[in-house]
Design a protein around this motif. Structure first.
Motif, PDB file in Angstrom:
ATOM      1  N   ARG A 628       0.828  -1.209   0.000  1.00  0.00           N
ATOM      2  CA  ARG A 628       0.000   0.000   0.000  1.00  0.00           C
ATOM      3  C   ARG A 628       0.859   1.254   0.000  1.00  0.00           C
ATOM      4  O   ARG A 628       0.497   2.262  -0.619  1.00  0.00           O
ATOM      5  CB  ARG A 628      -0.911   0.005   1.234  1.00  0.00           C
ATOM      6  CG  ARG A 628      -1.799   1.253   1.328  1.00  0.00           C
ATOM      7  CD  ARG A 628      -2.497   1.334   2.660  1.00  0.00           C
ATOM      8  NE  ARG A 628      -1.574   1.582   3.752  1.00  0.00           N
ATOM      9  CZ  ARG A 628      -1.089   2.775   4.076  1.00  0.00           C
ATOM     10  NH1 ARG A 628      -1.427   3.849   3.379  1.00  0.00           N
ATOM     11  NH2 ARG A 628      -0.261   2.902   5.096  1.00  0.00           N
ATOM     12  N   PRO A 654      -9.496   1.076  -3.505  1.00  0.00           N
ATOM     13  CA  PRO A 654      -8.439   1.142  -2.471  1.00  0.00           C
ATOM     14  C   PRO A 654      -8.954   1.679  -1.143  1.00  0.00           C
ATOM     15  O   PRO A 654      -8.459   1.264  -0.078  1.00  0.00           O
ATOM     16  CB  PRO A 654      -7.406   2.098  -3.085  1.00  0.00           C
ATOM     17  CG  PRO A 654      -7.684   2.098  -4.542  1.00  0.00           C
ATOM     18  CD  PRO A 654      -9.149   1.883  -4.681  1.00  0.00           C
ATOM     19  N   CYS A 707      -4.633   5.344  -1.879  1.00  0.00           N
ATOM     20  CA  CYS A 707      -3.926   4.396  -1.017  1.00  0.00           C
ATOM     21  C   CYS A 707      -3.113   5.086   0.063  1.00  0.00           C
ATOM     22  O   CYS A 707      -2.509   4.400   0.907  1.00  0.00           O
ATOM     23  CB  CYS A 707      -3.004   3.518  -1.869  1.00  0.00           C
ATOM     24  SG  CYS A 707      -3.850   2.475  -3.064  1.00  0.00           S
TER      25      CYS A 707
END
Length: 775
Positions: A628, A654, A707
């Motif tokens: 991530r 995400p 993210c």
């Protein structure tokens, strides 16, 4: 109802009527279909128009009722075949190696067995009846389903948006379900009718061979089998069920054959408002004075989207022999849509609502048959798509691609090899590329290969859609110099779509600008002036001396198959909240550097540290939290977004995956991310196909920012944007860097991007020089 809908209704009507009648047969039968009503092979009489069969049962009632069991068995077998075959095909595509080999081997064995042998073995093992016949039919259908699903899934898995999901840490089932499975919808929709027809045939064959339902069950295949001995006495007992079976199979086969050819593109039907498109006269603008006629023109073009909103209004564009017309305007204003309309095509999601067009003296537009348009474009047009990878088949070498163009234009076979090399050289590539395939090329090399294919046959019309967005300035000048010089020499017309003001000023004889409302105008001469960079705010305290860098690369060596070593001993350091821009000629390894850091390419030597800890390879060994924190924005805006998902869902994924915002705040966060990259939040409801290349690229940036990365790897993220939008996006990335501490590694060919970001760039030289240096 649209003409295409009427056509589809006529295609499916016979098959649908026969299927419904067969399923309802037992309820429609006028008499008993399971008990004797007369002597064996009794003649026709009142209530028995077709007489009696071998057991004295009513032939007509049994024929009416004889299709239900067959269709239900075929439907069961088809559903099971696709459920099992899709699962196995997806697994084989996702797990190449032993699992793929095993599944492929089982499919090959089943495919090699004759159908009647498989029917006999399975039915004997399981016993006659619905389950035995259905299981045997599954064995017949399964190999083809596995192969179809595996082929489609492998193609989908090679797309950039799948790679982005894997980089983000999506689990295997999520990747297959969300990113790959949507690609199966259309191929399987065309395949299901074919397999269902095969299942009906297999069930009828099993019944005819005596492997199906036991007497006195009404079944067309069983009826033919039972009454074959009495064909000369009571032919209706055999011919009636055989005729029904033949009619059903013929109707299903015809409908299945039409599915793959049906017109599903929104642009292929008539204009939404029903007005006919009036062809333009071929003598347009010719006054008999000997003045040259235009090679292509569109007048009063109006395009609308599916909601009826006007995208392009009253646009006019004319291409003249030996002249270059530049089409400019902000990202998303419709430049590519206008260029495609000039060629007689309309992008998916849009409708040709007005205007006329002609190409090489012939009318074009949605009223012209597509086959005729394809032949006309093949003869008269060289086209470079905005994304070269979508326009070049990955499985064919450049030799074959260019050779096909030369063959279409009538070049003698002995001369094609030399002409292929000449076309590559015009595009800035040497003869060593002739046997390379598009997937082995860098983004800039693929762009030049697309140019080589377009110019190979010296077409009278060249349409170049951002042909140099992935090239450095020196290569851009060299390629366009050669292409434009050759076009002027051959008297070809060139339409150049570009965001590069310097290229437009240097080459264009005429400039047409599209404003955001889709209105075309001729602006005054363009001037290329440097755009001032906004003054950055203060950096984060984490960038003070002594803080560990976000990324440190030491003595990195990376090679590529067919190219050799791209760079050797490369080192760089990116502090927390810092930025490094990477520049260099096309093909020198800039994208490979980012992919190596992301964990997609294995380094030959060297060390990579993230926040002081080693970055492991392969990607699967990196924990989900680490994935991530490192995000890659791919160079290709077309392949980096799943075309089956709407923009809002792409950005929200995400957020859901990492639970960075509460579910109730997802929509607001998506809108905020879109606004952050200078996009209208209303675009959240659109599919990627309805966006321009620049809009897609900004959606990819928004997804990466969702993210909350600590390191953002940006690969040519402004190449598809106009200068103003590019400056806004770069400033946004710079602001994110300063506010959140996200470190940036930005690959670019644009000097303006380098100028707007602090620090000195890292220059990667051409592959002939194996070192890298700071400048």
């Amino acid at each position: 109802m649209t003409p295409s809908a009427v056509r589809r209704a006529w295609v499916w009507a016979p098959a649908a009527l026969l299927v419904v009648a067969a399923l309802a047969g037992p309820a429609l039968a006028p008499g008993s279909f399971a008990a004797p009503v007369d002597l064996p092979y009794g003649p026709a009489g009142p209530g028995r128009p077709l007489g009696a069969d071998y057991a004295g049962m009513d032939v007509f009632s049994r024929t009416v009722a004889g299709g239900q069991r067959l269709l239900l068995t075929a439907a069961l077998a088809t559903v099971v075949s696709y459920a099992v075959g899709a699962a196995l095909g997806l697994l084989a595509a996702y797990r190449p190696g032993g699992i793929d080999t095993t599944i492929g081997g089982v499919a090959d064995v089943l495919l090699a067995l004759p159908a009647f042998v498989l029917l006999a073995v399975v039915v004997v093992a399981m016993g006659p009846g619905v389950l035995g016949v259905a299981a045997a039919t599954v064995g017949i259908l399964l190999p083809d389903v596995i192969r179809t699903v595996r082929a489609v899934a492998r193609s989908a898995l090679a797309r950039d948006h799948v790679e982005v999901a894997v980089l983000r840490g999506e689990k295997g089932l999520a990747v297959l379900g969300r990113e790959v499975l949507p690609y199966l919808a259309r191929p399987l929709a065309a395949d299901v009718p074919i397999r269902f027809t095969a299942a009906v045939y297999a069930g009828a064959t099993a019944a005819f061979l005596g492997f199906g339902a036991p007497p006195p069950t009404p079944d067309w295949g069983l009826m033919v089998f039972e009454n074959r001995a009495g064909l000369g006495i009571q032919p209706a007992a055999v011919l009636a069920p055989a005729a029904c079976l033949f009619s059903l199979l013929l109707a299903l086969s015809w409908a299945a054959g039409q599915v793959s050819d049906r017109d599903v593109a929104p642009h292929a039907g008539a204009p939404r408002d029903g007005r006919p498109v009036v062809p333009a006269p071929t003598t347009d603008d010719a006054d008999g004075s000997g003045a040259p006629r235009p090679l292509a023109a569109v007048r009063g073009l109006e395009l609308r989207d599916r909601s009826g909103q006007t995208v392009i209004r009253g646009a006019n564009l004319t291409l003249w022999p030996g002249r270059v017309v530049a089409l400019v305007g902000p990202s998303g204003c419709g430049k590519t849509s206008l260029a495609l309309a000039l060629l007689g095509s309309v992008r998916p999601g849009m409708v040709w609502a007005g205007g006329v067009a002609h190409l090489a003296g012939e009318p074009t537009g949605p009223a012209v048959p597509r086959r005729r348009l394809r032949r006309l474009r093949a003869r008269a047009v060289g086209y470079v798509a905005q994304d070269p990878r979508t326009g070049l088949p990955p499985h064919r070498s450049l030799r074959r691609l260019i050779g096909d163009v030369l063959a279409t234009r009538g070049a003698p076979r002995p001369q094609r090899a030399a002409q292929t090399v000449a076309a590559l050289r015009r595009a800035g590539l040497d003869g060593s590329f002739v046997d390379r395939r598009p997937h082995t090329l860098s983004g800039g090399q693929a762009q030049r290969a697309a140019v080589a294919v377009a110019v190979a046959g010296r077409p009278p019309i060249l349409v170049l859609d951002e042909p140099t967005s992935g090239l450095d300035p020196a290569t851009t000048t060299a390629v366009l110099d050669e292409v434009v010089r050759g076009a002027r020499r051959d008297g070809a017309a060139v339409l150049l779509i570009s965001h590069d003001d310097a290229a437009v000023t240097r080459y264009a004889d005429e400039v047409v600008r599209l404003d955001p409302a889709g209105v075309a105008s001729r602006p005054p001469a363009l001037s290329v002036a440097p755009r001032p960079r906004t003054e950055p705010g203060p950096d984060l305290p984490s960038t003070v001396d002594g803080a560990p860098p976000a990324l440190r690369v030491r003595n990195l060596t990376v090679g590529r198959s067919g190219v050799g070593t791209l760079f050797d001993g490369l080192s760089l350091s990116v502090p927390v909240g810092g930025v490094v821009t990477v520049v260099g000629p096309s093909g020198c390894g800039k994208s490979t550097l980012l992919r190596t850091v992301a964990g997609l390419v294995e380094p030959a030597a060297g060390e990579m540290l993230f926040d002081g800890d080693p970055l492991p390879y392969p990607l699967a060994s990196r924990p989900r939290a680490l994935r991530r924190r490192i995000q890659l924005v791919a160079q290709n805006p077309y392949a980096s977004l799943n075309p089956h998902h709407r923009v809002g869902a792409i950005i929200a994924r995400p957020l859901r995956q990492f639970r960075t915002v509460p579910p109730a705040a997802l929509a607001d966060e998506v809108d905020s991310l879109l606004a952050l990259v200078s996009l209208d939040p209303d675009l959240a409801h659109r599919l990627p196909a309805a966006l321009s290349g620049g809009q897609r690229q900004r959606v990819a940036i928004a997804r990466a920012l969702a993210c909350r990365p600590r390191l953002l790897l940006c690969d040519e993220v402004t190449s598809a944007l106009d200068a103003e939008t590019a400056a806004a996006v770069v400033d946004t990335l710079d602001a994110v860097r300063r506010v959140s501490g996200t470190a940036l590694v930005v690959v670019t060919h644009d000097p303006a991007v380098v100028a707007r970001l602090p620090g000195s760039p890292l220059t990667l030289p051409a592959t002939s020089d194996r070192s890298a240096r700071h400048v």
